[in-house]
Design a protein around this motif. Structure first.
Motif, PDB file in Angstrom:
ATOM      1  N   ALA A  33       2.629  -7.238  -4.638  1.00 55.51           N
ATOM      2  CA  ALA A  33       3.055  -7.752  -3.935  1.00 55.51           C
ATOM      3  C   ALA A  33       1.970  -9.062  -4.057  1.00 55.51           C
ATOM      4  O   ALA A  33       2.663 -10.220  -3.102  1.00 55.51           O
ATOM      5  CB  ALA A  33       3.407  -7.121  -3.064  1.00 55.51           C
ATOM      6  N   LYS A  34       0.868  -8.767  -4.255  1.00 57.33           N
ATOM      7  CA  LYS A  34      -0.784  -9.921  -3.249  1.00 57.33           C
ATOM      8  C   LYS A  34      -0.093 -11.111  -4.148  1.00 57.33           C
ATOM      9  O   LYS A  34      -0.102 -12.156  -3.896  1.00 57.33           O
ATOM     10  CB  LYS A  34      -1.405  -9.412  -3.459  1.00 57.33           C
ATOM     11  CG  LYS A  34      -1.782  -8.531  -3.004  1.00 57.33           C
ATOM     12  CD  LYS A  34      -3.415  -8.193  -2.605  1.00 57.33           C
ATOM     13  CE  LYS A  34      -3.831  -7.230  -1.071  1.00 57.33           C
ATOM     14  NZ  LYS A  34      -5.156  -6.328  -1.895  1.00 57.33           N
ATOM     15  N   LYS A  36       2.434 -12.300  -5.505  1.00 59.50           N
ATOM     16  CA  LYS A  36       3.812 -13.118  -5.689  1.00 59.50           C
ATOM     17  C   LYS A  36       3.820 -13.573  -4.496  1.00 59.50           C
ATOM     18  O   LYS A  36       3.592 -14.647  -4.452  1.00 59.50           O
ATOM     19  CB  LYS A  36       5.199 -11.830  -4.576  1.00 59.50           C
ATOM     20  CG  LYS A  36       5.725 -11.594  -6.115  1.00 59.50           C
ATOM     21  CD  LYS A  36       6.754 -10.480  -6.478  1.00 59.50           C
ATOM     22  CE  LYS A  36       7.808  -9.833  -7.510  1.00 59.50           C
ATOM     23  NZ  LYS A  36       8.519  -9.292  -7.768  1.00 59.50           N
ATOM     24  N   GLU A  37       2.973 -13.156  -3.284  1.00 58.56           N
ATOM     25  CA  GLU A  37       2.382 -14.118  -1.717  1.00 58.56           C
ATOM     26  C   GLU A  37       1.586 -15.274  -2.515  1.00 58.56           C
ATOM     27  O   GLU A  37       2.308 -16.095  -1.533  1.00 58.56           O
ATOM     28  CB  GLU A  37       1.444 -12.798  -1.163  1.00 58.56           C
ATOM     29  CG  GLU A  37       1.203 -13.657  -0.439  1.00 58.56           C
ATOM     30  CD  GLU A  37       0.667 -12.607   1.154  1.00 58.56           C
ATOM     31  OE1 GLU A  37       0.285 -13.283   2.246  1.00 58.56           O
ATOM     32  OE2 GLU A  37       0.782 -11.412   0.943  1.00 58.56           O
ATOM     33  N   PHE A  40       3.728 -17.514  -3.947  1.00 61.26           N
ATOM     34  CA  PHE A  40       4.632 -18.396  -3.083  1.00 61.26           C
ATOM     35  C   PHE A  40       3.989 -18.982  -1.679  1.00 61.26           C
ATOM     36  O   PHE A  40       4.568 -20.835  -1.614  1.00 61.26           O
ATOM     37  CB  PHE A  40       5.057 -16.734  -2.090  1.00 61.26           C
ATOM     38  CG  PHE A  40       5.888 -17.896  -0.510  1.00 61.26           C
ATOM     39  CD1 PHE A  40       6.959 -18.167  -0.580  1.00 61.26           C
ATOM     40  CD2 PHE A  40       5.125 -17.780   0.415  1.00 61.26           C
ATOM     41  CE1 PHE A  40       7.643 -18.278   0.879  1.00 61.26           C
ATOM     42  CE2 PHE A  40       6.047 -18.163   1.375  1.00 61.26           C
ATOM     43  CZ  PHE A  40       7.280 -18.588   1.759  1.00 61.26           C
ATOM     44  N   ASN A  41       2.455 -18.373  -1.285  1.00 61.34           N
ATOM     45  CA  ASN A  41       2.403 -20.079  -0.916  1.00 61.34           C
ATOM     46  C   ASN A  41       1.629 -21.414  -1.746  1.00 61.34           C
ATOM     47  O   ASN A  41       1.525 -22.698  -0.716  1.00 61.34           O
ATOM     48  CB  ASN A  41       0.460 -18.969  -0.008  1.00 61.34           C
ATOM     49  CG  ASN A  41       1.014 -17.961   0.781  1.00 61.34           C
ATOM     50  OD1 ASN A  41       1.819 -17.940   1.530  1.00 61.34           O
ATOM     51  ND2 ASN A  41       0.048 -16.762   1.062  1.00 61.34           N
ATOM     52  N   LYS A  81      10.210 -18.806   3.597  1.00 63.21           N
ATOM     53  CA  LYS A  81      10.372 -17.179   3.289  1.00 63.21           C
ATOM     54  C   LYS A  81       9.507 -16.760   2.025  1.00 63.21           C
ATOM     55  O   LYS A  81       9.389 -15.740   2.226  1.00 63.21           O
ATOM     56  CB  LYS A  81      11.747 -16.689   4.220  1.00 63.21           C
ATOM     57  CG  LYS A  81      11.720 -17.102   5.459  1.00 63.21           C
ATOM     58  CD  LYS A  81      12.279 -16.459   6.407  1.00 63.21           C
ATOM     59  CE  LYS A  81      12.736 -16.577   7.664  1.00 63.21           C
ATOM     60  NZ  LYS A  81      13.509 -15.716   8.967  1.00 63.21           N
ATOM     61  N   THR A  82      11.481 -17.043   1.024  1.00 66.31           N
ATOM     62  CA  THR A  82      10.973 -15.974   0.543  1.00 66.31           C
ATOM     63  C   THR A  82      10.804 -17.103  -1.425  1.00 66.31           C
ATOM     64  O   THR A  82      11.016 -18.832  -1.393  1.00 66.31           O
ATOM     65  CB  THR A  82      12.142 -14.954   0.000  1.00 66.31           C
ATOM     66  OG1 THR A  82      13.202 -15.366  -0.589  1.00 66.31           O
ATOM     67  CG2 THR A  82      12.397 -13.992   1.408  1.00 66.31           C
TER      68      THR A  82
END
Length: 200
Positions: A33-34, A36-37, A40-41, A81-82
């Motif tokens: 999850a980190k 992917k975050e 994304f950022n 968002k995604t």
């Protein structure tokens, strides 16, 4: 009695190992999850296209060339968002980029413009490919966004050059000279055997 104790120890061991596996899975999920975050950022920061015409010629084309207008419109706006939203937007941009080959205005239907459109389409497709991978290489995606912007500027400047050249008046006989340079119109350089029968 020995069987009951061994069975009890076995059950305890299984419960303990299951609990350890769950903890490992949770830790791996958090790491994923980190990652992917962060991806994304990075993509969110780099997602900035030149969606406005940079010169007067490009503005005029936006009004008259439907595919160009729709492509620039698709570049506008940033998904939120995604990663999935970025993937959808990327696919839509790629689709609009492919349409640029259709209905090119006659004035710009030249090899210089067609080649720049092809390069632009290639870079947009590469970006779309990379953003749809399981492990998204965010550096490559953001690099390609910059490359797409460079190609857009190059295409718009080439359009401007073509318009500027068309404003220069031709000298007397220049059009005939240009026609003579056209290799497609040249007489083929073949040797004809005089002994062959002629069809009349």
């Amino acid at each position: 009695m020995k069987y009951k104790i061994s069975l009890f120890l076995l059950i305890l061991f299984l419960l303990n190992s299951c609990q350890n596996e769950n903890e490992k899975r949770l830790a791996e999920n958090q790491k994923e999850a980190k990652k992917k975050e962060i991806i994304f950022n990075n993509i969110n920061k780099g997602w900035s296209f030149i969606d406005e015409p940079i010169n007067e010629v490009s503005e005029q084309n936006e009004a008259s060339w439907k595919e160009w207008r729709e492509f620039l419109k698709e570049l506008d706006g940033k998904p939120k968002k995604t990663i999935g939203a970025f993937q959808k937007k990327s696919s839509a941009i790629a689709k609009k980029a492919m349409a640029l080959n259709n209905n090119i205005p006659p004035q710009f239907n030249q090899p210089q413009i067609r080649s720049r459109i092809s390069i632009l389409i290639t870079k947009v497709k590469m970006m779309d490919l990379f953003i749809h991978l399981d492990k998204i290489p965010d550096e490559k995606v953001t690099f390609l966004i910059g490359e797409i912007n460079k190609e857009l500027v190059s295409l718009e400047r080439q359009m401007d050059k073509i318009v500027e050249k068309s404003k220069i008046p031709q000298e007397e006989g220049e059009s005939d000279f240009l026609r003579m340079l056209d290799t497609a119109r040249a007489i083929p350089n073949t040797i004809v055997d005089p002994n062959l029968p002629k069809v009349e």
